[in-house]
Design a protein around this motif. Sequence first.
Motif, short mmCIF file in Angstrom:
data_model
loop_
_atom_site.label_atom_id
_atom_site.label_comp_id
_atom_site.label_asym_id
_atom_site.label_seq_id
_atom_site.Cartn_x
_atom_site.Cartn_y
_atom_site.Cartn_z
N TYR A 294 -6.98 -0.22 -4.79
CA TYR A 294 -6.28 0.74 -5.63
C TYR A 294 -6.63 0.60 -7.11
O TYR A 294 -6.43 1.55 -7.88
N LEU B 12 2.11 1.77 -3.51
CA LEU B 12 1.06 2.28 -4.40
C LEU B 12 0.76 3.76 -4.11
O LEU B 12 0.48 4.53 -5.04
N GLU C 32 0.83 -1.21 0.00
CA GLU C 32 0.00 0.00 0.00
C GLU C 32 0.87 1.26 0.00
O GLU C 32 0.56 2.23 -0.72
N LYS D 31 1.15 6.82 -6.79
CA LYS D 31 0.07 7.78 -7.00
C LYS D 31 0.58 9.22 -7.06
O LYS D 31 -0.02 10.08 -7.71
#
Length: 266
Positions: free
Chosen positions: A52, A21, A18, A25
């Motif tokens: 996501y 990611l 996470e 982003k």
Amino acid sequence: MRTVTLLISTYNWPEALELILLSVKSQTSMPDEIVIADDGSDQRTKSIIEKYQSIFKIPLKHVWHEDKGFRKTIILNMAIAKATSDYIVQIDGDIIIHKRFIEDHLKFAKENSFVRASRAYIDERTTKGIMKRKQFNLHAFSKGITNVFSVLRIPLMWPVFETSYKNKGNEVYEIHGCNMAYWRKDIIKVNGYNELFNGWGPEDKELIARMMNAGIQKRFIKLGALAFHLYHKENSRKMLEKNTELFEETIAKKLVYCEKGINQYL
């Protein structure tokens, strides 16, 4: 215009995935797609990816196989086969990337070459804090970074480290599978990762040895494409001796192709 895939290998560490990611982003140049090579993680990883997939505006592909031990070469081949971009930037599931990471890799990319890049280590205590706070905007002077020089960003210095002197002696086959880049057509040319590698070992070095034997140039980006390595316990080394023998055979015989590789999935 070249297209780029960000390839992320992972295994049962959804909290780190996470953070990765989130760092993707915030990129100044987004990849055209993300492909996650999942070596058999459980439902927690799948849930993070599904979350996501609904957030990203680019494709986020999840390539998974059953957990039968450390089979990274297999899942990487499967994931590369699913990638659709010209260029692949590859990281591990314990790497947080700088906001200009993809931008730097794209600027540095050149035909008939692959790229070795660096990473800084984050100590154990700091890693725990980063995980708790979901902190992903890291820099060279963030707390707990052990090798600051690896995460300074100075593009004007890239040509200094690109030169071949870095490939002399023990540096010839030095590569970090956690931060590297290559053309998809080039890795297919040498049949991808060698699936005879079982367990942790120099599978990335064996791959680039075949690429260099095939005439594909190794280049080194330093002070760019910055990556931060989260602390974790080391993988088992019990297969290292056998895997090293495979690597040394590739060097000795100047092999360019492995018999058991990515062609199974194309």
